[in-house]
Design a protein around this motif. Structure first.
Motif, PDB file in Angstrom:
ATOM      1  N   HIS A  36       6.835  -6.423  -3.650  1.00 23.49           N
ATOM      2  CA  HIS A  36       7.011  -5.243  -4.503  1.00 23.49           C
ATOM      3  C   HIS A  36       8.003  -4.306  -3.842  1.00 23.49           C
ATOM      4  CE1 HIS A  36       3.779  -6.220  -7.259  1.00 23.49           C
ATOM      5  NE2 HIS A  36       3.102  -6.626  -6.208  1.00 23.49           N
ATOM      6  N   THR A  37       8.802  -3.660  -4.652  1.00 24.05           N
ATOM      7  CA  THR A  37       9.752  -2.666  -4.162  1.00 24.05           C
ATOM      8  C   THR A  37       9.309  -1.294  -4.636  1.00 24.05           C
ATOM      9  OG1 THR A  37      11.566  -4.263  -4.201  1.00 24.05           O
ATOM     10  CG2 THR A  37      12.165  -1.915  -4.182  1.00 24.05           C
ATOM     11  N   ARG A  38       9.275  -0.351  -3.719  1.00 20.99           N
ATOM     12  CA  ARG A  38       8.927   1.029  -4.039  1.00 20.99           C
ATOM     13  C   ARG A  38      10.127   1.907  -3.678  1.00 20.99           C
ATOM     14  NH1 ARG A  38       5.031  -1.241  -6.351  1.00 20.99           N
ATOM     15  NH2 ARG A  38       2.938  -1.238  -5.514  1.00 20.99           N
ATOM     16  N   ARG A  39      10.677   2.570  -4.672  1.00 26.50           N
ATOM     17  CA  ARG A  39      11.742   3.553  -4.445  1.00 26.50           C
ATOM     18  C   ARG A  39      11.062   4.917  -4.370  1.00 26.50           C
ATOM     19  NH1 ARG A  39      16.114   0.681  -4.699  1.00 26.50           N
ATOM     20  NH2 ARG A  39      16.254  -1.110  -6.085  1.00 26.50           N
ATOM     21  N   VAL A  40      11.270   5.578  -3.256  1.00 29.70           N
ATOM     22  CA  VAL A  40      10.523   6.804  -2.976  1.00 29.70           C
ATOM     23  C   VAL A  40      11.455   7.929  -2.541  1.00 29.70           C
ATOM     24  CG1 VAL A  40       8.425   5.504  -2.352  1.00 29.70           C
ATOM     25  CG2 VAL A  40      10.078   6.112  -0.574  1.00 29.70           C
ATOM     26  N   SER A  41      10.905   9.125  -2.504  1.00 25.55           N
ATOM     27  CA  SER A  41      11.657  10.286  -2.008  1.00 25.55           C
ATOM     28  C   SER A  41      11.829  10.167  -0.495  1.00 25.55           C
ATOM     29  CB  SER A  41      10.900  11.576  -2.335  1.00 25.55           C
ATOM     30  OG  SER A  41       9.720  11.650  -1.538  1.00 25.55           O
ATOM     31  N   ARG A  42      12.697  10.996   0.039  1.00 26.78           N
ATOM     32  CA  ARG A  42      12.936  10.998   1.488  1.00 26.78           C
ATOM     33  C   ARG A  42      11.660  11.328   2.266  1.00 26.78           C
ATOM     34  NH1 ARG A  42      17.517  11.143   4.533  1.00 26.78           N
ATOM     35  NH2 ARG A  42      17.370  12.205   6.535  1.00 26.78           N
ATOM     36  N   ASP A  43      10.891  12.325   1.813  1.00 27.70           N
ATOM     37  CA  ASP A  43       9.645  12.686   2.501  1.00 27.70           C
ATOM     38  C   ASP A  43       8.640  11.541   2.448  1.00 27.70           C
ATOM     39  OD1 ASP A  43      10.576  15.178   3.259  1.00 27.70           O
ATOM     40  OD2 ASP A  43       9.598  16.235   1.596  1.00 27.70           O
ATOM     41  N   ARG A  44       8.519  10.916   1.277  1.00 25.15           N
ATOM     42  CA  ARG A  44       7.569   9.798   1.137  1.00 25.15           C
ATOM     43  C   ARG A  44       8.018   8.606   1.979  1.00 25.15           C
ATOM     44  NH1 ARG A  44       2.395   8.791   0.610  1.00 25.15           N
ATOM     45  NH2 ARG A  44       1.973   6.944  -0.637  1.00 25.15           N
ATOM     46  N   PHE A  45       9.334   8.380   2.051  1.00 19.94           N
ATOM     47  CA  PHE A  45       9.864   7.304   2.891  1.00 19.94           C
ATOM     48  C   PHE A  45       9.452   7.536   4.338  1.00 19.94           C
ATOM     49  CE2 PHE A  45      12.900   5.159   5.593  1.00 19.94           C
ATOM     50  CZ  PHE A  45      13.069   3.933   4.972  1.00 19.94           C
ATOM     51  N   ARG A  46       9.612   8.760   4.799  1.00 24.32           N
ATOM     52  CA  ARG A  46       9.237   9.088   6.183  1.00 24.32           C
ATOM     53  C   ARG A  46       7.745   8.831   6.410  1.00 24.32           C
ATOM     54  NH1 ARG A  46      11.860  11.625   9.883  1.00 24.32           N
ATOM     55  NH2 ARG A  46      13.328  12.625   8.461  1.00 24.32           N
ATOM     56  N   THR A  47       6.911   9.255   5.461  1.00 25.49           N
ATOM     57  CA  THR A  47       5.460   9.042   5.581  1.00 25.49           C
ATOM     58  C   THR A  47       5.119   7.555   5.647  1.00 25.49           C
ATOM     59  OG1 THR A  47       4.949  11.099   4.429  1.00 25.49           O
ATOM     60  CG2 THR A  47       3.234   9.406   4.426  1.00 25.49           C
ATOM     61  N   LEU A  48       5.655   6.778   4.711  1.00 23.54           N
ATOM     62  CA  LEU A  48       5.333   5.343   4.672  1.00 23.54           C
ATOM     63  C   LEU A  48       5.892   4.607   5.880  1.00 23.54           C
ATOM     64  CD1 LEU A  48       5.821   4.639   0.863  1.00 23.54           C
ATOM     65  CD2 LEU A  48       3.667   4.974   2.108  1.00 23.54           C
ATOM     66  N   ALA A  49       7.121   4.927   6.274  1.00 19.87           N
ATOM     67  CA  ALA A  49       7.718   4.272   7.443  1.00 19.87           C
ATOM     68  C   ALA A  49       6.940   4.614   8.714  1.00 19.87           C
ATOM     69  CB  ALA A  49       9.188   4.675   7.586  1.00 19.87           C
ATOM     70  N   THR A  50       6.442   5.832   8.815  1.00 21.16           N
ATOM     71  CA  THR A  50       5.626   6.222   9.970  1.00 21.16           C
ATOM     72  C   THR A  50       4.341   5.411  10.006  1.00 21.16           C
ATOM     73  OG1 THR A  50       6.592   8.437   9.993  1.00 21.16           O
ATOM     74  CG2 THR A  50       4.466   8.162  11.099  1.00 21.16           C
ATOM     75  N   ARG A  51       3.717   5.221   8.849  1.00 19.36           N
ATOM     76  CA  ARG A  51       2.506   4.383   8.787  1.00 19.36           C
ATOM     77  C   ARG A  51       2.805   2.948   9.202  1.00 19.36           C
ATOM     78  NH1 ARG A  51       0.183   5.830   2.821  1.00 19.36           N
ATOM     79  NH2 ARG A  51      -0.312   8.014   3.188  1.00 19.36           N
ATOM     80  N   VAL A  52       3.908   2.415   8.682  1.00 16.45           N
ATOM     81  CA  VAL A  52       4.265   1.027   9.019  1.00 16.45           C
ATOM     82  C   VAL A  52       4.558   0.916  10.511  1.00 16.45           C
ATOM     83  CG1 VAL A  52       5.907  -0.850   8.632  1.00 16.45           C
ATOM     84  CG2 VAL A  52       5.100   0.507   6.690  1.00 16.45           C
ATOM     85  N   LYS A  53       5.255   1.877  11.054  1.00 18.18           N
ATOM     86  CA  LYS A  53       5.552   1.860  12.501  1.00 18.18           C
ATOM     87  C   LYS A  53       4.264   1.827  13.320  1.00 18.18           C
ATOM     88  CE  LYS A  53       7.528   4.669  16.173  1.00 18.18           C
ATOM     89  NZ  LYS A  53       8.018   5.997  16.523  1.00 18.18           N
ATOM     90  N   ALA A  54       3.239   2.530  12.852  1.00 17.18           N
ATOM     91  CA  ALA A  54       1.974   2.606  13.591  1.00 17.18           C
ATOM     92  C   ALA A  54       1.111   1.359  13.427  1.00 17.18           C
ATOM     93  CB  ALA A  54       1.186   3.840  13.146  1.00 17.18           C
TER      94      ALA A  54
END
Length: 189
Positions: A36-54
């Motif tokens: 699945h592809t999710r196109r998100v806002s910059r803030d949401r991208f930061r939140t999701l990428a931070t979760r994935v990094k963790a």
């Protein structure tokens, strides 16, 4: 010239997602791999990428719980206004299966006997020129016929928990086609 820190975060998240995916591949066989592809806002991208990094996952670990051969447990998630599989975030030091089991108990008030991995959904996350991905493990489990779900979510995101026959899964169910494909897959076994 300033380098965008999202590029570094996205790269670190991608590396963690790859590690999580390979760990799942080594530990499980015969599971579906939707994308699945999710196109998100910059803030949401930061939140999701931070979760994935963790943890390797943007949305945590989930469970597809069956009762009988034709019923599935769904919970009503008010934050997305949809029916979803029970699941959520992975706590520090917690494995994916343990997180899925904990979230099932929190969101639906039941326990179940866990089997293997049902799906490992790849979630591609995009924002402008940035992209990364994470994995969303979905475990399969069986509940007894007497299992009666009750929504008592400490995060107050879940308002209901119900059994649905596979043919009557609501139209507003997240990733409904993936769920149907999995039921067809296990029916063929």
């Amino acid at each position: 010239m300033t380098v965008d820190d999202l590029w570094f975060l996205a790269d670190q998240a991608r590396q963690r997602a790859e590690q999580a995916y390979h760990r799942l591949r080594r530990g499980h066989a015969d599971f579906l791999e939707p994308v699945h592809t999710r196109r998100v806002s910059r803030d949401r991208f930061r939140t999701l990428a931070t979760r994935v990094k963790a943890t390797g996952t943007p949305y945590g670990a989930h469970t597809v719980v069956r009762r009988r051969d034709d019923e599935v447990l769904l919970v009503r998630h008010e934050g997305v206004d949809m029916w979803v599989l029970p699941g959520g975030g992975v706590d520090e030091g917690e494995g994916f299966r343990e997180a899925a089991r904990r979230e099932l108990a929190e969101e639906a008030g039941i326990s179940a006997t866990y089997g293997g991995l049902a799906m490992a959904t790849r979630v591609d996350i995009r924002c402008g020129g940035h992209q990364t991905w994470g994995i969303m493990p979905i475990y399969q489990a069986r509940a007894t016929e007497e299992s009666v779900p009750s929504a008592d979510d400490p995060d107050e995101e879940i308002s209901a928990a119900r059994w649905f026959t596979v043919d009557d899964v609501p139209a507003d169910t997240r990733d409904r086609a993936d769920l149907r494909a999995w039921f067809d897959h296990v029916a063929d076994d």
